[in-house]
Design an enzyme around this catalytic site. Structure first.
Site, PDB file in Angstrom:
ATOM      1  N   HIS A   1      -3.706  -9.868  -4.230  1.00  0.00           N
ATOM      2  CA  HIS A   1      -4.875  -9.505  -3.625  1.00  0.00           C
ATOM      3  C   HIS A   1      -6.154  -9.120  -4.315  1.00  0.00           C
ATOM      4  O   HIS A   1      -7.059  -8.863  -4.019  1.00  0.00           O
ATOM      5  CB  HIS A   1      -4.836  -8.694  -2.249  1.00  0.00           C
ATOM      6  CG  HIS A   1      -3.546  -9.194  -1.251  1.00  0.00           C
ATOM      7  ND1 HIS A   1      -3.066  -8.452  -0.233  1.00  0.00           N
ATOM      8  CD2 HIS A   1      -3.283 -10.498  -1.063  1.00  0.00           C
ATOM      9  CE1 HIS A   1      -2.364  -9.062   0.531  1.00  0.00           C
ATOM     10  NE2 HIS A   1      -2.316 -10.602   0.054  1.00  0.00           N
TER      11      HIS A   1
ATOM     12  N   ALA B   1       0.896  -1.167   0.135  1.00  0.00           N
ATOM     13  CA  ALA B   1       0.031  -0.110   0.001  1.00  0.00           C
ATOM     14  C   ALA B   1       0.775   1.346   0.001  1.00  0.00           C
ATOM     15  O   ALA B   1       0.285   2.218  -0.510  1.00  0.00           O
ATOM     16  CB  ALA B   1      -0.706  -0.016   1.309  1.00  0.00           C
TER      17      ALA B   1
HETATM   18  P1  NAD Z   1       0.227  -1.568   5.057  1.00  0.00           P
HETATM   19  O1  NAD Z   1      -0.586  -0.403   5.221  1.00  0.00           O
HETATM   20  O2  NAD Z   1       0.416  -2.927   6.077  1.00  0.00           O
HETATM   21  O3  NAD Z   1       1.888  -1.037   5.184  1.00  0.00           O
HETATM   22  C1  NAD Z   1       2.215   0.025   4.363  1.00  0.00           C
HETATM   23  C2  NAD Z   1       3.506   0.271   4.718  1.00  0.00           C
HETATM   24  O4  NAD Z   1       4.100   1.477   3.735  1.00  0.00           O
HETATM   25  C3  NAD Z   1       3.940   1.126   5.963  1.00  0.00           C
HETATM   26  O5  NAD Z   1       4.942   0.302   6.633  1.00  0.00           O
HETATM   27  C4  NAD Z   1       4.039   2.562   5.695  1.00  0.00           C
HETATM   28  O6  NAD Z   1       5.518   3.032   6.648  1.00  0.00           O
HETATM   29  C5  NAD Z   1       4.785   2.361   4.390  1.00  0.00           C
HETATM   30  N1  NAD Z   1       4.643   3.597   3.654  1.00  0.00           N
HETATM   31  C6  NAD Z   1       3.532   4.414   3.493  1.00  0.00           C
HETATM   32  N2  NAD Z   1       3.659   5.355   2.614  1.00  0.00           N
HETATM   33  C7  NAD Z   1       4.912   5.126   2.225  1.00  0.00           C
HETATM   34  C8  NAD Z   1       5.538   5.797   1.031  1.00  0.00           C
HETATM   35  N3  NAD Z   1       4.896   6.969   0.470  1.00  0.00           N
HETATM   36  N4  NAD Z   1       6.882   5.616   0.923  1.00  0.00           N
HETATM   37  C9  NAD Z   1       7.324   4.504   1.535  1.00  0.00           C
HETATM   38  N5  NAD Z   1       6.819   3.910   2.418  1.00  0.00           N
HETATM   39  C10 NAD Z   1       5.432   4.325   2.673  1.00  0.00           C
HETATM   40  O7  NAD Z   1       0.229  -2.260   3.573  1.00  0.00           O
HETATM   41  P2  NAD Z   1       0.850  -3.526   2.999  1.00  0.00           P
HETATM   42  O8  NAD Z   1       1.907  -4.200   3.521  1.00  0.00           O
HETATM   43  O9  NAD Z   1       0.428  -3.376   1.603  1.00  0.00           O
HETATM   44  O10 NAD Z   1      -0.349  -4.651   3.485  1.00  0.00           O
HETATM   45  C11 NAD Z   1      -1.805  -4.143   4.065  1.00  0.00           C
HETATM   46  C12 NAD Z   1      -2.890  -4.736   2.935  1.00  0.00           C
HETATM   47  O11 NAD Z   1      -3.566  -3.490   2.463  1.00  0.00           O
HETATM   48  C13 NAD Z   1      -2.420  -5.503   1.515  1.00  0.00           C
HETATM   49  O12 NAD Z   1      -3.047  -6.696   1.545  1.00  0.00           O
HETATM   50  C14 NAD Z   1      -3.117  -4.501   0.487  1.00  0.00           C
HETATM   51  O13 NAD Z   1      -4.068  -5.452  -0.290  1.00  0.00           O
HETATM   52  C15 NAD Z   1      -3.956  -3.932   1.163  1.00  0.00           C
HETATM   53  N6  NAD Z   1      -4.275  -2.251   0.792  1.00  0.00           N
HETATM   54  C16 NAD Z   1      -3.852  -2.033  -0.630  1.00  0.00           C
HETATM   55  C17 NAD Z   1      -4.243  -0.715  -0.955  1.00  0.00           C
HETATM   56  C18 NAD Z   1      -4.029  -0.318  -2.415  1.00  0.00           C
HETATM   57  O14 NAD Z   1      -4.216  -1.065  -3.256  1.00  0.00           O
HETATM   58  N7  NAD Z   1      -3.285   0.797  -2.753  1.00  0.00           N
HETATM   59  C19 NAD Z   1      -4.349   0.525  -0.129  1.00  0.00           C
HETATM   60  C20 NAD Z   1      -4.418   0.049   1.181  1.00  0.00           C
HETATM   61  C21 NAD Z   1      -4.395  -1.268   1.790  1.00  0.00           C
END
Ligand code: NAD
Length: 261
Positions: free
Chosen positions: A122, A23
């Site tokens: 996912h 994410a």
């Molecule tokens: P997570 O929310 O657990 O972690 C996101 C990580 O990214 C955090 O550690 C944060 O510090 C870091 N982060 C945030 N913005 C950043 C940036 N600009 N640069 C560098 N690091 C940054 O997300 P995850 O590990 O992907 O797991 C969560 C689940 O959420 C996944 O299964 C995913 O499918 C889903 N998800 C997807 C989306 C999307 O499709 N954009 C959005 C939210 C959640």
């Protein structure tokens, strides 16, 4: 910075580089992640959004569609950012073999990464399917109905439950994509994690599989992750800025490698 040059060197040396995104790669496109301050899990209870709740009770389904509709409204307006574009450029330079993404937003493909090289672990929020007969719709069609007041959409062919093609907690992982992602991880020489807390399983075991298969593991993330101690290189920072700088250094290195006239 020395760490950027190290990543550039490893990108040039690797014969099989896999990008692994979470994410955090899309927050700079305006899509909130789940766990950071302001993320979705501060406003919604993740326990409520299990697949079992979706199947078994109508109020959970209603809350699911509310949350999911809010998220899709944001996602449908989002544009790829510098991190997505850097991965496109790496592919075009022949330096990126595939992307394993946990994201459901489709921004890698929108940026220009070859769809055949993007493994959506996912699923995707850009289509909706009937859980009974598997009839499928573009998300926009169902989104318009929900915005128009429909609380829980049902299949117009068989009356089954409709759900976006994303994987909820407790829902089986897509078999083909999961097997392919594990295979790619196992075969990687360089495994580049961008923007993931590395907490969600089984996705979070892929960097471990890559490392055990002999890959170099690089993690680019703003905050600590669950696998920092395993990384060969950790870069703390925002994915967009870091990858822009890496691409700049990479192109400088490539120019230096060109034969002089
Ligand atoms: P997570 O929310 O657990 O972690 C996101 C990580 O990214 C955090 O550690 C944060 O510090 C870091 N982060 C945030 N913005 C950043 C940036 N600009 N640069 C560098 N690091 C940054 O997300 P995850 O590990 O992907 O797991 C969560 C689940 O959420 C996944 O299964 C995913 O499918 C889903 N998800 C997807 C989306 C999307 O499709 N954009 C959005 C939210 C959640």
């Amino acid at each position: 910075m020395e760490e950027y040059l190290r990543l550039v060197k490893w990108l040039l040396e690797s014969r099989n580089t896999v990008g692994f995104t979470g994410a955090g790669v899309s927050t700079e496109s305006g899509i909130p992640d789940f766990r950071s301050p302001g993320g979705l899990w501060q406003r919604y209870d993740p326990q409520d959004f299990t697949f079992q709740n979706f199947l078994s009770n109508v109020s959970s389904r209603q809350r699911y569609w509310e949350m999911s509709t809010e998220a899709f409204t944001t996602i449908s307006q989002a544009k790829p950012n510098a991190a997505h574009m850097a991965l496109v450029e790496l592919e075009q330079l022949g330096l990126l073999d595939s992307i394993i993404t946990q994201n459901i937003d489709g921004l890698h493909q929108l940026a220009g990464s070859s769809p055949s090289r993007v493994i959506e672990l996912h699923g995707t929020c850009r289509t909706v399917s009937c859980l009974s007969c598997r009839k499928r719709w573009p998300r926009e069609d169902i989104h318009a109905m929900v915005l128009g007041g429909l609380k829980v959409p049902l299949c117009d062919s068989c009356g089954g439950l409709l759900k976006p093609d994303t994987i909820s907690f407790g829902q089986p992982m897509p078999e083909k994509e999961t097997a392919e992602a594990f295979r790619r991880s196992q075969e990687a020489e360089l495994f580049l994690v961008l923007g993931s807390s590395l907490l969600v399983q089984p996705a979070a075991s892929m960097p471990v599989v890559a490392k055990e298969g002999g890959a170099r593991l690089v993690i680019v993330n703003r905050d600590p992750t669950a696998l920092d101690s395993m990384a060969d290189l950790l870069i703390r920072g925002s994915c967009g800025a870091v990858m822009q700088e890496v691409l700049k250094r990479l192109k400088e290195s490539l120019r230096g490698l060109e034969p002089k006239a």
